[in-house]
Design an enzyme around this catalytic site. Structure first.
Site, PDB file in Angstrom:
ATOM      1  N   VAL A   1       7.621   9.574 -18.487  1.00  0.00           N
ATOM      2  CA  VAL A   1       6.361  10.170 -18.015  1.00  0.00           C
ATOM      3  C   VAL A   1       5.241   9.148 -17.847  1.00  0.00           C
ATOM      4  O   VAL A   1       4.252   9.416 -17.183  1.00  0.00           O
ATOM      5  CB  VAL A   1       5.878  11.326 -18.936  1.00  0.00           C
ATOM      6  CG1 VAL A   1       6.852  12.472 -18.937  1.00  0.00           C
ATOM      7  CG2 VAL A   1       5.591  10.832 -20.332  1.00  0.00           C
TER       8      VAL A   1
ATOM      9  N   HIS B   1       0.384  29.771 -30.500  1.00  0.00           N
ATOM     10  CA  HIS B   1       1.469  30.758 -30.611  1.00  0.00           C
ATOM     11  C   HIS B   1       1.088  31.963 -31.473  1.00  0.00           C
ATOM     12  O   HIS B   1       1.696  33.016 -31.379  1.00  0.00           O
ATOM     13  CB  HIS B   1       2.791  30.112 -31.053  1.00  0.00           C
ATOM     14  CG  HIS B   1       2.870  29.794 -32.509  1.00  0.00           C
ATOM     15  ND1 HIS B   1       2.388  28.636 -33.039  1.00  0.00           N
ATOM     16  CD2 HIS B   1       3.395  30.486 -33.551  1.00  0.00           C
ATOM     17  CE1 HIS B   1       2.606  28.634 -34.341  1.00  0.00           C
ATOM     18  NE2 HIS B   1       3.216  29.749 -34.682  1.00  0.00           N
TER      19      HIS B   1
ATOM     20  N   LYS C   1       1.885  36.637 -31.542  1.00  0.00           N
ATOM     21  CA  LYS C   1       2.477  37.387 -32.652  1.00  0.00           C
ATOM     22  C   LYS C   1       2.075  38.850 -32.525  1.00  0.00           C
ATOM     23  O   LYS C   1       0.901  39.151 -32.312  1.00  0.00           O
ATOM     24  CB  LYS C   1       2.004  36.815 -33.998  1.00  0.00           C
ATOM     25  CG  LYS C   1       2.601  35.447 -34.298  1.00  0.00           C
ATOM     26  CD  LYS C   1       2.233  35.013 -35.711  1.00  0.00           C
ATOM     27  CE  LYS C   1       2.669  33.592 -35.978  1.00  0.00           C
ATOM     28  NZ  LYS C   1       3.919  33.445 -36.682  1.00  0.00           N
TER      29      LYS C   1
ATOM     30  N   GLU D   1       2.270  27.929 -46.335  1.00  0.00           N
ATOM     31  CA  GLU D   1       3.657  27.625 -45.963  1.00  0.00           C
ATOM     32  C   GLU D   1       4.363  26.950 -47.124  1.00  0.00           C
ATOM     33  O   GLU D   1       3.723  26.290 -47.949  1.00  0.00           O
ATOM     34  CB  GLU D   1       3.678  26.677 -44.767  1.00  0.00           C
ATOM     35  CG  GLU D   1       3.009  27.243 -43.545  1.00  0.00           C
ATOM     36  CD  GLU D   1       3.028  26.245 -42.402  1.00  0.00           C
ATOM     37  OE1 GLU D   1       3.981  26.284 -41.619  1.00  0.00           O
ATOM     38  OE2 GLU D   1       2.113  25.416 -42.317  1.00  0.00           O
TER      39      GLU D   1
ATOM     40  N   ASP E   1      -4.448  20.905 -37.401  1.00  0.00           N
ATOM     41  CA  ASP E   1      -3.149  21.525 -37.092  1.00  0.00           C
ATOM     42  C   ASP E   1      -3.217  23.058 -37.182  1.00  0.00           C
ATOM     43  O   ASP E   1      -2.542  23.756 -36.440  1.00  0.00           O
ATOM     44  CB  ASP E   1      -2.103  20.990 -38.098  1.00  0.00           C
ATOM     45  CG  ASP E   1      -0.687  21.427 -37.770  1.00  0.00           C
ATOM     46  OD1 ASP E   1      -0.298  21.350 -36.593  1.00  0.00           O
ATOM     47  OD2 ASP E   1       0.043  21.852 -38.691  1.00  0.00           O
TER      48      ASP E   1
ATOM     49  N   HIS F   1      -5.143  28.258 -35.038  1.00  0.00           N
ATOM     50  CA  HIS F   1      -4.650  29.561 -35.503  1.00  0.00           C
ATOM     51  C   HIS F   1      -5.689  30.341 -36.330  1.00  0.00           C
ATOM     52  O   HIS F   1      -5.943  31.516 -36.074  1.00  0.00           O
ATOM     53  CB  HIS F   1      -3.388  29.393 -36.359  1.00  0.00           C
ATOM     54  CG  HIS F   1      -2.307  28.596 -35.686  1.00  0.00           C
ATOM     55  ND1 HIS F   1      -2.054  28.679 -34.348  1.00  0.00           N
ATOM     56  CD2 HIS F   1      -1.396  27.713 -36.171  1.00  0.00           C
ATOM     57  CE1 HIS F   1      -1.043  27.875 -34.033  1.00  0.00           C
ATOM     58  NE2 HIS F   1      -0.633  27.275 -35.118  1.00  0.00           N
TER      59      HIS F   1
ATOM     60  N   LYS G   1       0.371  23.389 -46.934  1.00  0.00           N
ATOM     61  CA  LYS G   1       1.827  23.205 -46.890  1.00  0.00           C
ATOM     62  C   LYS G   1       2.356  22.965 -48.298  1.00  0.00           C
ATOM     63  O   LYS G   1       1.614  22.577 -49.194  1.00  0.00           O
ATOM     64  CB  LYS G   1       2.176  22.022 -45.994  1.00  0.00           C
ATOM     65  CG  LYS G   1       1.631  22.181 -44.580  1.00  0.00           C
ATOM     66  CD  LYS G   1       2.485  21.483 -43.546  1.00  0.00           C
ATOM     67  CE  LYS G   1       1.885  21.582 -42.167  1.00  0.00           C
ATOM     68  NZ  LYS G   1       1.815  22.909 -41.593  1.00  0.00           N
TER      69      LYS G   1
HETATM   70  C1  BG6 Z   1       2.196  25.182 -35.937  1.00  0.00           C
HETATM   71  C2  BG6 Z   1       1.837  23.999 -36.800  1.00  0.00           C
HETATM   72  O1  BG6 Z   1       1.241  25.348 -34.926  1.00  0.00           O
HETATM   73  O2  BG6 Z   1       2.247  26.352 -36.734  1.00  0.00           O
HETATM   74  C3  BG6 Z   1       2.827  23.842 -37.922  1.00  0.00           C
HETATM   75  O3  BG6 Z   1       1.823  22.819 -36.005  1.00  0.00           O
HETATM   76  C4  BG6 Z   1       2.971  25.132 -38.700  1.00  0.00           C
HETATM   77  O4  BG6 Z   1       2.443  22.791 -38.800  1.00  0.00           O
HETATM   78  C5  BG6 Z   1       3.220  26.305 -37.761  1.00  0.00           C
HETATM   79  O5  BG6 Z   1       4.054  24.987 -39.594  1.00  0.00           O
HETATM   80  C6  BG6 Z   1       3.163  27.625 -38.500  1.00  0.00           C
HETATM   81  O6  BG6 Z   1       3.561  28.655 -37.633  1.00  0.00           O
HETATM   82  P1  BG6 Z   1       4.210  30.018 -38.183  1.00  0.00           P
HETATM   83  O7  BG6 Z   1       4.399  30.841 -36.972  1.00  0.00           O
HETATM   84  O8  BG6 Z   1       5.502  29.608 -38.847  1.00  0.00           O
HETATM   85  O9  BG6 Z   1       3.230  30.574 -39.155  1.00  0.00           O
END
Ligand code: BG6
Length: 490
Positions: free
Chosen positions: A93, A177, A181, A215, A234, A239, A339
């Site tokens: 790229v 993402h 959900k 997590e 992150d 999120h 984490k």
């Molecule tokens: C991601 C982060 O966007 O979301 C990760 O980069 C994280 O570090 C993850 O583990 C958590 O997503 P979920 O859907 O498992 O809560």
């Protein structure tokens, strides 16, 4: 074929087909879309990678990813159809001339072209240049880019400028993402289709709100990425701030993306600044040391492969945020994420105020504070904690705590679509409403930059916490000094 995607044949190009995101999320999601017949018969998937490839090895890699990450066995019939969709292209790229190879593999005239940038953010501008200079962007093309976009407002503006040099805003799908959900989508439904959660959704009856995403996993081999980024960029910048805005925004004029974004941006703009002056009272950062999770010993962050032993990157963060507008003034929002913690938990807890008078004092010294828990993980669903009278002739007005518990998926053995399935499908359909707008990201970086610069200026280092715990004790103090407690988990 499923009715809703009639006539939407596309060439779905994945930059970084061999990468972690592609293996873990994109390929399994595309397989499920195939299974449930959401993919047009003439759609192709084009895997782009830098390395020279051999088709057989690539097909084997895809099968292996499905074996590892599907929640079920691969079905031969589906696999046959799915695997025939793939073409591969190797290109670097960083060299825009290389993109000529890609041009030969796609059908610019008759199909929708979707470019998924599943590569590190520092490649995004090169990909845009490569596509733009070789004219493989036209009105039928869309790009999907992953968070975090940039490291701060300045680098975000730079990436965005290059993206918008070659693509119009309606062609850009910025993924978070969490917006795919089910339970997050359900938040809009919960708030704006039930009068119960509509009127009084403000500081008149809400005392405080907690948003937690914990997590158990560590950085999963992503040391190069994570060490530069840290937990705040992150998880919080995207999120947690997305969840916060969805919970607190005023009712939008309609479900149209522009109307929703307008309201979300107002919230981001009303977030009280946290900078070096008030950083200590409002934030706590941590970094994990070794410990035990699910009976297994896990390494410290500094022992992770690729991390230098002096790294000050935070793997835990707790923030007390305030929204200075009419609706939310006086309601603290406690955000925390980390984490290598004891359990994987993701939830929003809304605490309601206490009633001013306790009519039942004779039998119950204190009344319980009502709580609404919106669970993202585990057991996606909604729980309301209320008080009711203890059943029986002798009990007078003795009250007991009760839970109204609603599990989103019930006990049925149904397929729970991954957020990426929905988001890929929406991008194929050309529906941007579940993606993040350019201005939302700008506003969130403004808020986050002040916090991160505040830590730097005050030379604040992460507090070390043991893996397998709930994070540093200081995060408890952050909330306890306000006379509140974090929601407890068993
Ligand atoms: C991601 C982060 O966007 O979301 C990760 O980069 C994280 O570090 C993850 O583990 C958590 O997503 P979920 O859907 O498992 O809560």
């Amino acid at each position: 074929m499923n009715e809703i995607i009639k006539n939407k044949a596309c060439d779905f190009v994945i930059f970084g087909i061999n990468g972690d995101l592609s293996k873990r999320k994109l390929l399994p999601s595309l397989y499920y879309l195939e299974k449930f017949k959401y993919i047009h018969n003439d759609t192709n998937i084009i895997g782009v990678s830098r390395s020279e490839f051999n088709i057989k090895d690539n097909i084997n890699m895809i099968k292996k990813s499905l074996l590892n990450f599907l929640k079920e066995k691969i079905n031969n019939e589906i696999w046959l159809k799915f695997s025939k969709r793939f073409k591969f292209c190797n290109l670097d790229v960083y060299y825009s001339d290389n993109f000529i190879k890609l041009k030969k593999n796609i059908n610019l005239k008759n199909k929708i072209i979707i470019y998924y940038f599943a590569t590190p953010p520092n490649t995004f501008s090169y990909i845009c240049e490569g596509l733009g200079k070789n004219k493989i962007n036209n009105n039928n093309t869309r790009i999907i880019v992953e968070k975090p976009l940039g490291k701060n407002l300045k680098s975000y503006n730079y990436i965005n400028k290059i993206i918008l040099k070659y693509f119009k805003e309606i062609q850009v799908y910025r993924i978070d993402h969490y917006l795919g959900k089910e339970i997050i989508l359900n938040l809009l439904a919960l708030r704006f289709s039930n009068i119960l959660f509509f009127s009084n959704w403000n500081n008149s009856i809400i005392d405080s709100v907690q948003i937690t995403i914990f997590e158990q996993i560590g950085i999963e081999g992503r040391s190069e990425y994570f060490n530069k980024i840290g937990q705040t960029r992150d998880m919080i910048q995207n999120h947690l701030l997305q969840i916060l805005t969805i919970i607190t925004m005023a009712p939008p004029l309609s479900l149209n993306i522009n109307n929703i974004n307008e309201e979300k941006i107002k919230i981001l703009k009303s977030l009280r600044r946290i900078d070096y002056k008030n950083i200590n009272e409002n934030t706590v950062i941590g970094q994990y040391k070794s410990g035990i999770i699910n009976n297994n010993k896990v390494n410290s962050y500094l022992e992770e492969k690729g991390i230098n032993n002096k790294s000050n990157t935070e793997t835990f963060v707790a923030i007390k945020a305030n929204i200075d507008n009419w609706q939310w003034l006086g309601v603290p929002f406690y955000l925390r994420t980390g984490k290598r913690l004891k359990k994987k938990i993701a939830e929003i807890v809304i605490y309601f105020k206490n009633l001013p008078i306790n009519l039942f004092q004779k039998f119950n010294k204190n009344l319980l504070q009502n709580k609404l828990i919106i669970r993202l993980y585990p057991n996606e669903g909604i729980e309301i904690k209320i008080l009711n009278k203890l059943y029986g002739l002798n009990n007078n007005y003795k009250l007991r705590k009760t839970k109204l518990n609603f599990n989103f998926y019930g006990k049925k053995n149904i397929h729970k679509p991954d957020a990426y399935e929905l988001l890929i499908l929406e991008a194929m359909l050309g529906n941007q409403s579940l993606f993040v707008s350019c201005n939302e990201i700008k506003e969130s970086w403004k808020w986050i930059d002040l916090i991160i610069n505040g830590w730097k200026k005050k030379k604040i280092k992460p507090i070390i916490y043991k893996s397998g715990t709930w994070g540093p004790k200081e995060s408890d103090i952050l909330i306890e000094k306000d006379g509140r407690k974090w929601n407890k988990y068993l």
